[in-house]
Design a protein around this motif. Sequence first.
Motif, mmCIF file in Angstrom:
data_model
loop_
_atom_site.group_PDB
_atom_site.id
_atom_site.type_symbol
_atom_site.label_atom_id
_atom_site.label_comp_id
_atom_site.label_asym_id
_atom_site.label_seq_id
_atom_site.Cartn_x
_atom_site.Cartn_y
_atom_site.Cartn_z
ATOM 1 N N ARG A 145 -8.253 -7.472 -11.139
ATOM 2 C CA ARG A 145 -8.064 -6.009 -11.172
ATOM 3 C C ARG A 145 -9.351 -5.358 -10.726
ATOM 4 O O ARG A 145 -10.418 -5.621 -11.278
ATOM 5 N N VAL A 146 -9.220 -4.523 -9.708
ATOM 6 C CA VAL A 146 -10.401 -3.803 -9.242
ATOM 7 C C VAL A 146 -10.168 -2.330 -9.521
ATOM 8 O O VAL A 146 -9.149 -1.770 -9.103
ATOM 9 N N ARG A 147 -11.085 -1.720 -10.267
ATOM 10 C CA ARG A 147 -10.966 -0.281 -10.523
ATOM 11 C C ARG A 147 -12.085 0.420 -9.766
ATOM 12 O O ARG A 147 -13.261 0.058 -9.864
ATOM 13 N N THR B 143 0.859 -1.195 0.000
ATOM 14 C CA THR B 143 0.000 0.000 0.000
ATOM 15 C C THR B 143 0.895 1.245 0.000
ATOM 16 O O THR B 143 2.117 1.127 0.124
ATOM 17 N N PRO B 144 0.311 2.424 -0.066
ATOM 18 C CA PRO B 144 1.157 3.625 0.041
ATOM 19 C C PRO B 144 1.686 3.851 1.462
ATOM 20 O O PRO B 144 2.412 4.797 1.707
ATOM 21 N N ASP B 145 1.318 2.991 2.397
ATOM 22 C CA ASP B 145 1.674 3.190 3.801
ATOM 23 C C ASP B 145 2.678 2.098 4.220
ATOM 24 O O ASP B 145 2.300 0.988 4.601
ATOM 25 N N ALA B 146 3.978 2.418 4.115
ATOM 26 C CA ALA B 146 5.018 1.395 4.294
ATOM 27 C C ALA B 146 5.027 0.797 5.698
ATOM 28 O O ALA B 146 5.254 -0.406 5.876
ATOM 29 N N ARG C 23 -3.747 3.365 -5.012
ATOM 30 C CA ARG C 23 -3.518 2.013 -5.454
ATOM 31 C C ARG C 23 -3.120 1.136 -4.288
ATOM 32 O O ARG C 23 -2.529 1.618 -3.315
ATOM 33 N N CYS C 24 -3.408 -0.117 -4.402
ATOM 34 C CA CYS C 24 -2.910 -1.074 -3.419
ATOM 35 C C CYS C 24 -2.934 -2.446 -4.066
ATOM 36 O O CYS C 24 -3.766 -2.715 -4.942
ATOM 37 N N ARG C 25 -1.961 -3.248 -3.676
ATOM 38 C CA ARG C 25 -1.902 -4.589 -4.270
ATOM 39 C C ARG C 25 -1.824 -5.612 -3.163
ATOM 40 O O ARG C 25 -1.218 -5.336 -2.122
ATOM 41 N N VAL D 47 -4.185 -9.439 -6.498
ATOM 42 C CA VAL D 47 -5.216 -8.417 -6.699
ATOM 43 C C VAL D 47 -4.584 -7.031 -6.768
ATOM 44 O O VAL D 47 -3.735 -6.678 -5.950
ATOM 45 N N ASP D 48 -5.014 -6.288 -7.733
ATOM 46 C CA ASP D 48 -4.517 -4.936 -7.937
ATOM 47 C C ASP D 48 -5.728 -4.007 -7.851
ATOM 48 O O ASP D 48 -6.666 -4.146 -8.635
ATOM 49 N N VAL D 49 -5.706 -3.131 -6.873
ATOM 50 C CA VAL D 49 -6.851 -2.222 -6.711
ATOM 51 C C VAL D 49 -6.373 -0.817 -7.055
ATOM 52 O O VAL D 49 -5.359 -0.364 -6.523
#
Length: 788
Positions: A781-783, A316-319, A730-732, A744-746
């Motif tokens: 893939r979830v958009r 995620t963007p949150d390491a 984004r998050c995977r 999964v790629d969101v």
Amino acid sequence: MPEFIDNGTRFRLTDPMLAPAAAGYLWNRRMMIQMTCRGYAVSQYMDPEPRKYAHVPTIAGQSFMQPEHRYFAHHPGRFFYVRDNRSGSLFSVPHEPVRARPDSFVFEPGLSDMRWTVEKDGLRVELCLELPEDDVAEIWTATVSNIGESTRDVSFVPYFPVGYMSWMNMGGHFDAELGAVICTSVTPYQAVEDYFRNRHLKDITFLAADRLPDHFEVSQQAFEGEGGLADPSALQAGKNLAGGDAAYEIPAGILQYNLLLPAGGCERFRLIFGPAHDKSEVAMLIGKYLRGDADAVQKATRAYMAEGLGSFEIETPDAAFDAFVNHWLPRQVFYHGDTNRLTTDPQTRNYLQDALGMVFIRPDTTREVILRTASQQSVSGKVPDGILLRPDATLKYINQIPHTDHAVWLVIATCAYLDETNDRSILAASAGWSDSDVKDSLYDHVTRALSFLAGEVDERGLPLIAQGDWNDPMNMVGYKGKGVSGWLAEASSYAMSLWAEVCEAEADRETAGWLRGEAGALVERINAHLWDGDWYARGITDDGKHFGVSADEEGRIYLNAQSWAMLCGAADEDRQARMLRAIDEHLETPYGVAMFAPAYTRMREDVGRLTQKWPGSAENGAVYNHAAAFYAAGLYHIKESDRAYRVLRAMLTEPKAEDIAVRGQLPLYIPNYYRGAWRQYPRTAGRSSNLFNTGTASWFYRLVIEQLCGLRGTRDGVVIAPQIPSDWDRCRFRRTFRGAIFEVDVERVCGLTDREIDVDRELLDGDVLRRVERGRTYQVRVRLPERA
Ligand code: CEZ
């Protein structure tokens, strides 16, 4: 700068003063040790009840693991003194007891070991602690290096205090044959039966090294002398340890190695510390761990830890969140699920909730836990307070107090197990009853647990609380037999709805219908009797007084009563909005959301023991993470995903100096609470209990997997419904589920109006993927539309 290192699998703390009680923990199948960065330790092992092999220096009361453990100069710990034999100067590593300011300090707890590197005056000491996979022992490696320019003459002195072992018999000596300090004792007892019962106990504590010491001491007092632990008399310049013993005196393992280290030179030691039954067991452990293959031991330990790493990874963007969720969270879940918090009679609700997280790690354990719980149910359907894990175990402490909530957790755990595994065979598995010879299916057990619960109600049809519900010390709301729990009304309704779905799937319409009816009736009663205007009351006392209401000066609003109103569907949208506003106003703190507020400052005899706890600590209005996790569950349930994420995130200490200093802990586990009452006690607000025994871990893990990432099992497949925070682009994630892998790629897509899901490049109709094939890897893939 404190930080995660090694890809999040290790943490680095570089200052022993920042948070003195900051600790890491290690465990194996038989023992647990929590060690502070400065060298204090709390350790225990099972034999079969929890026991200690290093004690405080005076008679201690036995208790369960406590929050905010207090450390003091003579607290058990593992210490290594280093004396310069020319100058006489002394320091100790990790930091206690000398507390000399190091030139550099590094504490690096990892997933399966703890390391320190401390430098002072041209010397470097590296320590590493590991546990074997299946024996009770600490394995230490210590390396002393000369990092200066000239030869050094030093004494290196491991000091392992053993403390007050027994008022009947304790002592210690150096055994030259074993090359070990052997501290002996007799576990105190009075009843003759206990003599026989205790004969197997490991009453020896020993310390051995892979080389004979030049000198040793076994008497703690002789070592410390007049100088105290910071400057022990036995280590004064020019002295060598005198080779004393302990004769009904407090023993310690103290070994002295005199080292002449050329510039760049180093010496390495391996030590083992732990309990043993007799000298032959000491010899066996020394053979295995000091003379045996060190790499093999390390491999086995790592393999054991790896079993617990789960089947889920997130990016995620949150390491900091990723580091915690990918490594430390499953580790904490595994610790609970594999050790049962080191008791032989776990509280039923803890036992079942710890198993909740295990469905993602080792579902067979969850299955066993559910079936064992069922087998200890009474034929009336009543689920007991406490589950006995061994035939010789007994119900202790809180398990002797009647609580009324246990059926709820049996349902929640069983449903979670079914969702994850779809192993419907568990429903037909048969289990006995504690007070009957008949056996019945798990399905019948759970149904009967709910019918018992449905019967334990007052004249309004609200569930009686007896001497507690989820909240243990809420023991006086209903001790006269009348008080009811608003939370339990909600939790019962929720559990009944969950079970009704299972009944429907089993084509048992009658039971399903009855449960839906009961769940609905509870909702009506909750709304009729417990709504207070802006939030739900926590309950009604024996004397018919509502509490947790706006008229209360203390304990005015309780979080659990709101969270579960969201889960059970009692609150409509208007009520939800009011509750959320009230929670923001009364319960939000800079360190997370409090369990209730204001904290009680005086005893309420119609609420109970929790009001006597220190305001803001534990159940008296702390940021009680388990309750916060229920709140997050409620929020995801009503699709308040941003708030839900904030609640989860607030449970994690930031890997930053300021937050570590305030919380007093490292971001390696979720503690059971942070101090609350921040308006009443701002100075201590946010401080961690440093107790990592908590049902929070399971709930957190489950919420991240099934709600935040939104991949959760159903009877006919898998729902794909991520609820990521609106500021994530984004998050995977990657998750193993029923033998398949989901990658999964969101992502958020500008201009999109509706969510779109592709599975292997094909657009999915709705959000359920039916038929999950084992062995297959699904690319999903979830958009998501951008949030306004
Ligand atoms: O214990 C926990 C219990 O293990 O408190 C939770 C409860 O749901 C768990 O089952 C909330 O009450 O004061 C007490 O007797 C409590 O029993 C506490 O010891 C509390 C501690 O925080 C230990 O984890």
